[in-house]
Design a protein around this motif. Structure first.
Motif, PDB file in Angstrom:
ATOM      1  N   ARG A  67       6.437  -2.030   5.109  1.00 45.97           N
ATOM      2  CA  ARG A  67       6.302  -3.442   4.714  1.00 45.97           C
ATOM      3  C   ARG A  67       7.437  -3.872   3.782  1.00 45.97           C
ATOM      4  NH1 ARG A  67       1.235  -1.163   5.255  1.00 45.97           N
ATOM      5  NH2 ARG A  67      -0.395  -2.431   6.181  1.00 45.97           N
ATOM      6  N   ASP A  68       8.455  -3.012   3.660  1.00 47.02           N
ATOM      7  CA  ASP A  68       9.635  -3.281   2.815  1.00 47.02           C
ATOM      8  C   ASP A  68       9.308  -3.352   1.326  1.00 47.02           C
ATOM      9  OD1 ASP A  68      11.447  -3.322   4.976  1.00 47.02           O
ATOM     10  OD2 ASP A  68      10.904  -5.408   5.412  1.00 47.02           O
ATOM     11  N   TYR A  69       8.370  -2.532   0.877  1.00 43.26           N
ATOM     12  CA  TYR A  69       8.040  -2.419  -0.536  1.00 43.26           C
ATOM     13  C   TYR A  69       8.394  -1.027  -1.033  1.00 43.26           C
ATOM     14  CZ  TYR A  69       5.395  -6.765  -0.389  1.00 43.26           C
ATOM     15  OH  TYR A  69       5.035  -8.083  -0.265  1.00 43.26           O
ATOM     16  N   ARG A  70       8.647  -0.955  -2.336  1.00 41.01           N
ATOM     17  CA  ARG A  70       8.856   0.322  -3.019  1.00 41.01           C
ATOM     18  C   ARG A  70       7.889   0.380  -4.188  1.00 41.01           C
ATOM     19  NH1 ARG A  70      13.931  -0.095  -5.412  1.00 41.01           N
ATOM     20  NH2 ARG A  70      13.830  -2.315  -4.994  1.00 41.01           N
ATOM     21  N   LEU A  71       7.532   1.582  -4.588  1.00 41.12           N
ATOM     22  CA  LEU A  71       6.595   1.759  -5.691  1.00 41.12           C
ATOM     23  C   LEU A  71       7.304   2.394  -6.871  1.00 41.12           C
ATOM     24  CD1 LEU A  71       4.960   2.370  -2.833  1.00 41.12           C
ATOM     25  CD2 LEU A  71       3.099   2.567  -4.438  1.00 41.12           C
ATOM     26  N   THR A  72       6.951   1.941  -8.055  1.00 40.77           N
ATOM     27  CA  THR A  72       7.498   2.574  -9.246  1.00 40.77           C
ATOM     28  C   THR A  72       6.809   3.930  -9.440  1.00 40.77           C
ATOM     29  OG1 THR A  72       5.847   1.628 -10.735  1.00 40.77           O
ATOM     30  CG2 THR A  72       7.884   0.333 -10.357  1.00 40.77           C
ATOM     31  N   ASN A  73       7.418   4.782 -10.235  1.00 38.03           N
ATOM     32  CA  ASN A  73       6.813   6.084 -10.529  1.00 38.03           C
ATOM     33  C   ASN A  73       5.468   5.911 -11.230  1.00 38.03           C
ATOM     34  OD1 ASN A  73       8.888   7.517  -9.355  1.00 38.03           O
ATOM     35  ND2 ASN A  73      10.030   7.726 -11.262  1.00 38.03           N
ATOM     36  N   ARG A  74       5.384   4.916 -12.112  1.00 44.33           N
ATOM     37  CA  ARG A  74       4.109   4.661 -12.796  1.00 44.33           C
ATOM     38  C   ARG A  74       3.038   4.206 -11.807  1.00 44.33           C
ATOM     39  NH1 ARG A  74       4.008   0.911 -17.286  1.00 44.33           N
ATOM     40  NH2 ARG A  74       2.071   1.961 -17.764  1.00 44.33           N
ATOM     41  N   ALA A  75       3.430   3.441 -10.808  1.00 44.38           N
ATOM     42  CA  ALA A  75       2.465   3.014  -9.781  1.00 44.38           C
ATOM     43  C   ALA A  75       1.953   4.231  -9.008  1.00 44.38           C
ATOM     44  CB  ALA A  75       3.100   2.002  -8.836  1.00 44.38           C
ATOM     45  N   ILE A 103      -5.877  -0.157  -0.734  1.00 46.48           N
ATOM     46  CA  ILE A 103      -5.327  -0.383  -2.074  1.00 46.48           C
ATOM     47  C   ILE A 103      -3.901  -0.922  -2.002  1.00 46.48           C
ATOM     48  CG2 ILE A 103      -6.848   1.272  -3.221  1.00 46.48           C
ATOM     49  CD1 ILE A 103      -4.435   3.184  -3.412  1.00 46.48           C
ATOM     50  N   LEU A 104      -3.159  -0.524  -0.974  1.00 46.89           N
ATOM     51  CA  LEU A 104      -1.811  -1.076  -0.819  1.00 46.89           C
ATOM     52  C   LEU A 104      -1.881  -2.568  -0.509  1.00 46.89           C
ATOM     53  CD1 LEU A 104       1.271  -0.767  -0.645  1.00 46.89           C
ATOM     54  CD2 LEU A 104       0.956  -0.212   1.786  1.00 46.89           C
ATOM     55  N   GLU A 105      -2.751  -2.964   0.381  1.00 49.25           N
ATOM     56  CA  GLU A 105      -2.878  -4.375   0.722  1.00 49.25           C
ATOM     57  C   GLU A 105      -3.309  -5.199  -0.492  1.00 49.25           C
ATOM     58  OE1 GLU A 105      -5.438  -4.285   4.160  1.00 49.25           O
ATOM     59  OE2 GLU A 105      -3.784  -3.674   5.475  1.00 49.25           O
ATOM     60  N   ARG A 106      -4.223  -4.666  -1.310  1.00 50.79           N
ATOM     61  CA  ARG A 106      -4.617  -5.364  -2.537  1.00 50.79           C
ATOM     62  C   ARG A 106      -3.445  -5.459  -3.509  1.00 50.79           C
ATOM     63  NH1 ARG A 106      -9.491  -2.438  -2.308  1.00 50.79           N
ATOM     64  NH2 ARG A 106      -8.800  -1.079  -3.982  1.00 50.79           N
ATOM     65  N   ALA A 107      -2.659  -4.384  -3.614  1.00 52.90           N
ATOM     66  CA  ALA A 107      -1.502  -4.385  -4.527  1.00 52.90           C
ATOM     67  C   ALA A 107      -0.475  -5.419  -4.089  1.00 52.90           C
ATOM     68  CB  ALA A 107      -0.877  -2.991  -4.584  1.00 52.90           C
ATOM     69  N   ARG A 109      -1.068  -8.195  -2.472  1.00 47.55           N
ATOM     70  CA  ARG A 109      -1.614  -9.509  -2.842  1.00 47.55           C
ATOM     71  C   ARG A 109      -1.479  -9.741  -4.349  1.00 47.55           C
ATOM     72  NH1 ARG A 109      -5.505  -7.949   1.001  1.00 47.55           N
ATOM     73  NH2 ARG A 109      -6.989  -7.338  -0.610  1.00 47.55           N
ATOM     74  N   GLN A 110      -1.777  -8.709  -5.137  1.00 48.20           N
ATOM     75  CA  GLN A 110      -1.663  -8.826  -6.589  1.00 48.20           C
ATOM     76  C   GLN A 110      -0.215  -9.081  -7.000  1.00 48.20           C
ATOM     77  OE1 GLN A 110      -4.125  -8.955  -8.786  1.00 48.20           O
ATOM     78  NE2 GLN A 110      -2.670  -9.220 -10.461  1.00 48.20           N
ATOM     79  N   GLN A 111       0.718  -8.393  -6.357  1.00 48.46           N
ATOM     80  CA  GLN A 111       2.141  -8.575  -6.653  1.00 48.46           C
ATOM     81  C   GLN A 111       2.567 -10.000  -6.321  1.00 48.46           C
ATOM     82  OE1 GLN A 111       4.816  -9.008  -4.340  1.00 48.46           O
ATOM     83  NE2 GLN A 111       6.589  -8.017  -5.248  1.00 48.46           N
ATOM     84  N   ALA A 112       2.067 -10.546  -5.225  1.00 45.97           N
ATOM     85  CA  ALA A 112       2.391 -11.925  -4.847  1.00 45.97           C
ATOM     86  C   ALA A 112       1.875 -12.904  -5.902  1.00 45.97           C
ATOM     87  CB  ALA A 112       1.798 -12.252  -3.482  1.00 45.97           C
ATOM     88  N   MET A 113       0.677 -12.642  -6.404  1.00 40.27           N
ATOM     89  CA  MET A 113       0.127 -13.501  -7.461  1.00 40.27           C
ATOM     90  C   MET A 113       0.963 -13.378  -8.738  1.00 40.27           C
ATOM     91  SD  MET A 113      -2.335 -15.071  -6.048  1.00 40.27           S
ATOM     92  CE  MET A 113      -3.161 -15.792  -7.435  1.00 40.27           C
ATOM     93  N   ARG A 114       1.380 -12.177  -9.055  1.00 40.86           N
ATOM     94  CA  ARG A 114       2.216 -11.966 -10.242  1.00 40.86           C
ATOM     95  C   ARG A 114       3.540 -12.690 -10.106  1.00 40.86           C
ATOM     96  NH1 ARG A 114       6.000  -8.106 -10.832  1.00 40.86           N
ATOM     97  NH2 ARG A 114       5.133  -6.720  -9.244  1.00 40.86           N
ATOM     98  N   ALA A 131       2.673  -0.519 -11.433  1.00 42.72           N
ATOM     99  CA  ALA A 131       1.342   0.042 -11.718  1.00 42.72           C
ATOM    100  C   ALA A 131       0.307  -1.062 -11.897  1.00 42.72           C
ATOM    101  CB  ALA A 131       1.408   0.934 -12.949  1.00 42.72           C
ATOM    102  N   ASP A 132       0.683  -2.143 -12.566  1.00 41.14           N
ATOM    103  CA  ASP A 132      -0.298  -3.203 -12.807  1.00 41.14           C
ATOM    104  C   ASP A 132      -0.645  -4.001 -11.549  1.00 41.14           C
ATOM    105  OD1 ASP A 132       2.284  -4.258 -12.948  1.00 41.14           O
ATOM    106  OD2 ASP A 132       1.753  -5.784 -14.421  1.00 41.14           O
TER     107      ASP A 132
END
Length: 138
Positions: A67-75, A103-107, A109-114, A131-132
């Motif tokens: 989906r062209d996303y990367r995760l931080t180490n804290r995430a 949980i990825l799909e929720r993250a 959506r959360q990232q889009a809201m952020r 992570a947040d």
């Protein structure tokens, strides 16, 4: 639940189709015991082991990358800690890769809201899950 008509169709056309049932071992055993002839109609049973922690994290990274996303180490660390909790509290009902997808799909959506709080943002900011962005609930 299979009714008598379905069981008859399974018997009448047994050489023409394959029916695959999937579920947790205990629940599938209970289901197969609901009808005396049902177990013999499903002669092959395959039990798949749960994914390891490393495999689940690899699945998460792969799904994010698709989906062209990367995760931080804290995430990643936060997700790993949550998986450990799930494995400890729900060892027989933990849904493995489906849980990771959810949980990825929720993250996302959360990232889009952020990101809505920013007027300007970089492409990098749009593709990083922090992570947040990961929240967990039942």
């Amino acid at each position: 639940m299979l009714n008598k008509t379905m069981v008859k169709l399974m018997e009448d056309y047994r050489d023409e189709f394959i029916l695959i049932l999937a579920g947790y071992s205990n629940e599938m055993d209970s289901f197969l015991q609901t009808n005396p002839g049902l177990r013999s109609r499903f002669p092959f049973q395959i039990n798949f082991p749960n994914y390891t922690m490393d495999q689940l994290l690899d699945i998460l990274k792969m799904m994010a990358k698709e989906r062209d996303y990367r995760l931080t180490n804290r995430a990643l660390l936060k997700v790993e800690q949550q998986i450990e909790i799930c494995l400890r509290n729900e060892p027989f009902t933990f849904s493995n890769a489906r849980y990771i997808r959810n949980i990825l799909e929720r993250a996302i959506r959360q990232q889009a809201m952020r990101m809505m709080q920013y007027v300007h943002y970089s492409e990098d900011q749009l593709t990083i899950l922090r992570a947040d962005d990961f929240t967990f609930h039942k």
